[in-house]
Structure formats: structure tokens, C-alpha cells
Enzyme design. Structure first.
Site, PDB file in Angstrom:
ATOM      1  N   HIS A   4      29.016  69.791  59.271  1.00 33.33           N
ATOM      2  CA  HIS A   4      29.642  68.466  59.256  1.00 33.33           C
ATOM      3  C   HIS A   4      30.821  68.354  58.307  1.00 33.33           C
ATOM      4  O   HIS A   4      31.464  67.310  58.240  1.00 33.33           O
ATOM      5  CB  HIS A   4      28.596  67.392  58.930  1.00 33.33           C
ATOM      6  CG  HIS A   4      27.466  67.373  59.912  1.00 33.33           C
ATOM      7  ND1 HIS A   4      26.333  68.126  59.731  1.00 33.33           N
ATOM      8  CD2 HIS A   4      27.331  66.740  61.091  1.00 33.33           C
ATOM      9  CE1 HIS A   4      25.520  67.933  60.761  1.00 33.33           C
ATOM     10  NE2 HIS A   4      26.100  67.097  61.602  1.00 33.33           N
ATOM     11  N   GLY A  20      31.051  55.461  50.300  1.00 30.14           N
ATOM     12  CA  GLY A  20      30.471  55.423  51.641  1.00 30.14           C
ATOM     13  C   GLY A  20      31.538  55.492  52.717  1.00 30.14           C
ATOM     14  O   GLY A  20      31.384  56.181  53.732  1.00 30.14           O
ATOM     15  N   ARG A  24      37.986  54.744  52.006  1.00 26.40           N
ATOM     16  CA  ARG A  24      37.968  54.617  50.534  1.00 26.40           C
ATOM     17  C   ARG A  24      38.205  55.977  49.890  1.00 26.40           C
ATOM     18  O   ARG A  24      38.846  56.069  48.843  1.00 26.40           O
ATOM     19  CB  ARG A  24      36.595  54.134  50.062  1.00 26.40           C
ATOM     20  CG  ARG A  24      36.414  52.688  50.100  1.00 26.40           C
ATOM     21  CD  ARG A  24      36.994  52.015  48.863  1.00 26.40           C
ATOM     22  NE  ARG A  24      36.660  50.632  48.983  1.00 26.40           N
ATOM     23  CZ  ARG A  24      37.398  49.616  48.640  1.00 26.40           C
ATOM     24  NH1 ARG A  24      38.556  49.802  48.054  1.00 26.40           N
ATOM     25  NH2 ARG A  24      36.992  48.408  48.834  1.00 26.40           N
ATOM     26  N   ARG A  43      34.409  64.144  62.500  1.00 29.26           N
ATOM     27  CA  ARG A  43      33.870  62.807  62.795  1.00 29.26           C
ATOM     28  C   ARG A  43      34.564  61.694  62.006  1.00 29.26           C
ATOM     29  O   ARG A  43      33.990  60.620  61.785  1.00 29.26           O
ATOM     30  CB  ARG A  43      32.376  62.735  62.490  1.00 29.26           C
ATOM     31  CG  ARG A  43      31.534  63.510  63.461  1.00 29.26           C
ATOM     32  CD  ARG A  43      30.087  63.497  63.087  1.00 29.26           C
ATOM     33  NE  ARG A  43      29.347  64.292  64.060  1.00 29.26           N
ATOM     34  CZ  ARG A  43      28.418  63.788  64.873  1.00 29.26           C
ATOM     35  NH1 ARG A  43      28.083  62.534  64.809  1.00 29.26           N
ATOM     36  NH2 ARG A  43      27.801  64.570  65.728  1.00 29.26           N
ATOM     37  N   ARG A  87      28.311  58.851  43.219  1.00 27.95           N
ATOM     38  CA  ARG A  87      28.535  57.883  44.299  1.00 27.95           C
ATOM     39  C   ARG A  87      29.276  56.692  43.720  1.00 27.95           C
ATOM     40  O   ARG A  87      28.891  56.165  42.668  1.00 27.95           O
ATOM     41  CB  ARG A  87      27.188  57.450  44.888  1.00 27.95           C
ATOM     42  CG  ARG A  87      27.232  56.144  45.653  1.00 27.95           C
ATOM     43  CD  ARG A  87      26.008  55.911  46.508  1.00 27.95           C
ATOM     44  NE  ARG A  87      25.811  54.503  46.835  1.00 27.95           N
ATOM     45  CZ  ARG A  87      26.572  53.784  47.669  1.00 27.95           C
ATOM     46  NH1 ARG A  87      27.621  54.345  48.250  1.00 27.95           N
ATOM     47  NH2 ARG A  87      26.315  52.512  47.907  1.00 27.95           N
ATOM     48  N   SER A  90      29.147  50.074  46.844  1.00 31.87           N
ATOM     49  CA  SER A  90      28.926  48.651  46.617  1.00 31.87           C
ATOM     50  C   SER A  90      27.439  48.351  46.763  1.00 31.87           C
ATOM     51  O   SER A  90      26.674  49.163  47.293  1.00 31.87           O
ATOM     52  CB  SER A  90      29.743  47.815  47.610  1.00 31.87           C
ATOM     53  OG  SER A  90      29.342  48.118  48.914  1.00 31.87           O
ATOM     54  N   MET A 182      22.280  51.542  49.893  1.00 35.54           N
ATOM     55  CA  MET A 182      21.645  52.294  50.977  1.00 35.54           C
ATOM     56  C   MET A 182      21.689  53.817  50.828  1.00 35.54           C
ATOM     57  O   MET A 182      21.408  54.517  51.800  1.00 35.54           O
ATOM     58  CB  MET A 182      22.277  51.888  52.321  1.00 35.54           C
ATOM     59  CG  MET A 182      22.140  50.400  52.598  1.00 35.54           C
ATOM     60  SD  MET A 182      22.753  49.894  54.215  1.00 35.54           S
ATOM     61  CE  MET A 182      21.483  50.553  55.274  1.00 35.54           C
ATOM     62  N   GLU A 183      22.027  54.348  49.658  1.00 32.45           N
ATOM     63  CA  GLU A 183      22.210  55.807  49.558  1.00 32.45           C
ATOM     64  C   GLU A 183      21.655  56.483  48.300  1.00 32.45           C
ATOM     65  O   GLU A 183      21.390  57.688  48.297  1.00 32.45           O
ATOM     66  CB  GLU A 183      23.718  56.171  49.640  1.00 32.45           C
ATOM     67  CG  GLU A 183      24.364  55.900  50.973  1.00 32.45           C
ATOM     68  CD  GLU A 183      24.832  54.456  51.151  1.00 32.45           C
ATOM     69  OE1 GLU A 183      24.958  53.753  50.116  1.00 32.45           O
ATOM     70  OE2 GLU A 183      25.051  54.001  52.279  1.00 32.45           O
ATOM     71  N   ASP A 206      28.221  41.560  46.962  1.00 31.40           N
ATOM     72  CA  ASP A 206      27.666  40.293  47.428  1.00 31.40           C
ATOM     73  C   ASP A 206      26.406  39.976  46.635  1.00 31.40           C
ATOM     74  O   ASP A 206      25.789  40.869  46.060  1.00 31.40           O
ATOM     75  CB  ASP A 206      27.387  40.336  48.933  1.00 31.40           C
ATOM     76  CG  ASP A 206      26.597  41.566  49.348  1.00 31.40           C
ATOM     77  OD1 ASP A 206      27.156  42.675  49.295  1.00 31.40           O
ATOM     78  OD2 ASP A 206      25.423  41.419  49.680  1.00 31.40           O
ATOM     79  N   ARG A 219      37.377  43.287  45.568  1.00 33.12           N
ATOM     80  CA  ARG A 219      36.686  44.578  45.711  1.00 33.12           C
ATOM     81  C   ARG A 219      37.613  45.711  45.298  1.00 33.12           C
ATOM     82  O   ARG A 219      37.207  46.648  44.626  1.00 33.12           O
ATOM     83  CB  ARG A 219      36.204  44.776  47.147  1.00 33.12           C
ATOM     84  CG  ARG A 219      34.944  43.996  47.453  1.00 33.12           C
ATOM     85  CD  ARG A 219      34.237  44.568  48.661  1.00 33.12           C
ATOM     86  NE  ARG A 219      34.980  44.355  49.892  1.00 33.12           N
ATOM     87  CZ  ARG A 219      34.959  43.223  50.597  1.00 33.12           C
ATOM     88  NH1 ARG A 219      34.212  42.210  50.198  1.00 33.12           N
ATOM     89  NH2 ARG A 219      35.654  43.105  51.698  1.00 33.12           N
TER      90      ARG A 219
HETATM   91  N1  HPA Z   1      22.238  45.372  51.379  1.00 38.90           N
HETATM   92  C1  HPA Z   1      22.325  46.694  51.493  1.00 38.90           C
HETATM   93  N2  HPA Z   1      23.375  47.389  51.075  1.00 38.90           N
HETATM   94  C2  HPA Z   1      24.393  46.712  50.523  1.00 38.90           C
HETATM   95  C3  HPA Z   1      24.351  45.326  50.393  1.00 38.90           C
HETATM   96  C4  HPA Z   1      23.217  44.627  50.838  1.00 38.90           C
HETATM   97  O1  HPA Z   1      23.120  43.389  50.747  1.00 38.90           O
HETATM   98  N3  HPA Z   1      25.521  44.946  49.820  1.00 38.90           N
HETATM   99  C5  HPA Z   1      26.247  46.067  49.627  1.00 38.90           C
HETATM  100  N4  HPA Z   1      25.560  47.140  50.043  1.00 38.90           N
END
Ligand code: HPA
Length: 240
Positions: A4, A20, A24, A43, A87, A90, A182-183, A206, A219
Site C-alpha cells: 500500500h 489522517g 494534510r 490509492r 500522529r 483531530s 479513531m486511530e 469539535d 483548524r
Molecule cells: N468522533 C470520532 N473521531 C473524531 C471526532 C469524533 O467526534 N472528532 C474528531 N475526530
């Protein structure tokens, strides 16, 4: 050349920043590095190498979620002899202790993913940051005149951005977890497997308590602070 990441091993630096979003990665490479080359477009998950204060640094997109991060990170650690990974991402704040654009330097990462339960056959592994990278990032955050606060604490890495069970994430907040992304859990687990260094630094994009969100402009500004901290931290930490 790995499946990959279509690059020769010599094209990837031992120190890597991982956002991610592949665009970026391009922005980081073009804004912070000199003598930049793009080593992968497979990809559209772009990877770049350049220099920062004379040292080679790569920036590789991870994609979103533990599976995507795990693919790119496994190849970086197994096929490219990468030593330190930070990493730069956000996260969504789970606590009033964090404001929009604040930074989380993740000491560890909980998860709702089954990946580690399968990997460890039901045992609860605790994925943690490399202490030297974390300390270097903390020192960098204190030394630089940041416009925001940097907090050290736990993240939760979720499989579901649109969670069917937001109450579970809120329960983790009662146990001190600062924010959701998420990582990081995959990042820390794989770095441990390969005996390398890893750290996740995330800016609050957020707020799950208030529903507030940052603007694209905000951001960008915090991303600049975060990337500078990440670059300071990887350069200050010896390779493994
Ligand atoms: N959830 C999951 N991942 C994220 C979020 C969220 O609210 N904001 C930024 N990454």
C-alpha cells in the site's frame, strides 16, 4: 516496495508524521519541510519525504479508523524500518476541561474496537505512548508560545464516528478519558509490537458536550502549532 506504500525503503525517513487526511500530509510537507519529494500516491494516500532543520522527515496519510491506520503503519514499521511516528490528528472533546482547538497529548488510548481483544485473545492490553516522545512533546508545548492549552491524558479510539452508543463514550469520560478519535489505539499497539516509538497529538475539532465545531480557518491555525510540536518531539527523541 510494500503493497500500500509504493516506495523504495530508502525513500521513507525513520521519523514520520501521520495525519489522517492525505491532503494534510501534502500541506504539512509543503509548509514545513524542505526538498520535498512525494514517494507514494497509491490509492491517493499520499506520502512525502523532506528535511526539517536538516534532518529527513516523512509525512504519511493514515486514512480514517484503526484498520486504515494499521495497514499504513504496519508497512512503515515492517517494510521501511521507521523508528518514530507521531500522529497529528483531530479529536472530539468529551470533557469541559478541554476547549475547541486545545491539544491532547495522548498518554494512552482506550478503544471500542475488537482488534486488540482478538489480538490478545480477550486480555485487556493497555496501549500507551512512548514516554520520551510524550515528554518531548510536552516540553515543546510548554516552550512554544501556544495560543491553546496542551493537556496530557487518555483518548478513546472508536470504530464508529457516528456512534450508535454515545452513552458508552460518555461513560469513559467519567473515568478521565479526554477525547475521542479513531486511530491512536492501533498506533500504540503496533508500535509496541515492533518495538518502536509512537505518540498521538490531537487538536480538538469539535466538542461533544456543547456541539461546537471549529472553522476550517481555526483548524489550520491549530494544525500549525500541533505540527511544530510534533516535529520538535520527533527530532528531540533518539531513534530506535
Ligand atoms: N468522533 C470520532 N473521531 C473524531 C471526532 C469524533 O467526534 N472528532 C474528531 N475526530
Amino acid at each position: 516496495m510494500s503493497t500500500h506504500i509504493g516506495a523504495d525503503p530508502a525513500q521513507v525517513a525513520p521519523r514520520v508524521l501521520m495525519p489522517g487526511d492525505p491532503l494534510r500530509a501534502q500541506w504539512i510537507a509543503e509548509s514545513f519541510l524542505q526538498d520535498v519529494t512525494c514517494y507514494s500516491r497509491v490509492r491517493g494516500m499520499l506520502g512525502f519525504t523532506g528535511t526539517y532543520r536538516g534532518e529527513p522527515i516523512s509525512v504519511q496519510g493514515s486514512g480514517m479508523g484503526l484498520p486504515s491506520m494499521s495497514i499504513y503503519l504496519t508497512e512503515l514499521l515492517r517494510d521501511y524500518a521507521v523508528s518514530s511516528v507521531v500522529r497529528v490528528g483531530s479529536c472530539g472533546a468529551l470533557t469541559g476541561e478541554l476547549g475547541l482547538r486545545d491539544l491532547v497529548l495522548a498518554s494512552g488510548a482506550c478503544t471500542d474496537s475488537a482488534a486488540n481483544r482478538i489480538r490478545f485473545e480477550g486480555l485487556d492490553y493497555a496501549p500507551v505512548a512512548d514516554f520520551d516522545l510524550l515528554r518531548a512533546a510536552y516540553d515543546a508545548a510548554r516552550t512554544r508560545e501556544l495560543r491553546v492549552t496542551a493537556k496530557v491524558g487518555l483518548l478513546v479510539s472508536t470504530d464508529s464516528f457516528y456512534s450508535p452508543r454515545p452513552d458508552l463514550v460518555s461513560r469513559l469520560a467519567e473515568y478521565g478519558v479526554l477525547a475521542v478519535e479513531m486511530e491512536a489505539s492501533a498506533l500504540y499497539t503496533l508500535a509496541a509490537q515492533y518495538g518502536r516509538r509512537a505518540l498521538a497529538v490531537c487538536t480538538v475539532s469539535d466538542h461533544l458536550l456543547t456541539g461546537e465545531q471549529t472553522t476550517a480557518e481555526e483548524r489550520q491555525e491549530t494544525f500549525t502549532d500541533m505540527v511544530e510540536i510534533a516535529l520538535d518531539a520527533v527530532l528531540a527523541t533518539p531513534l530506535r
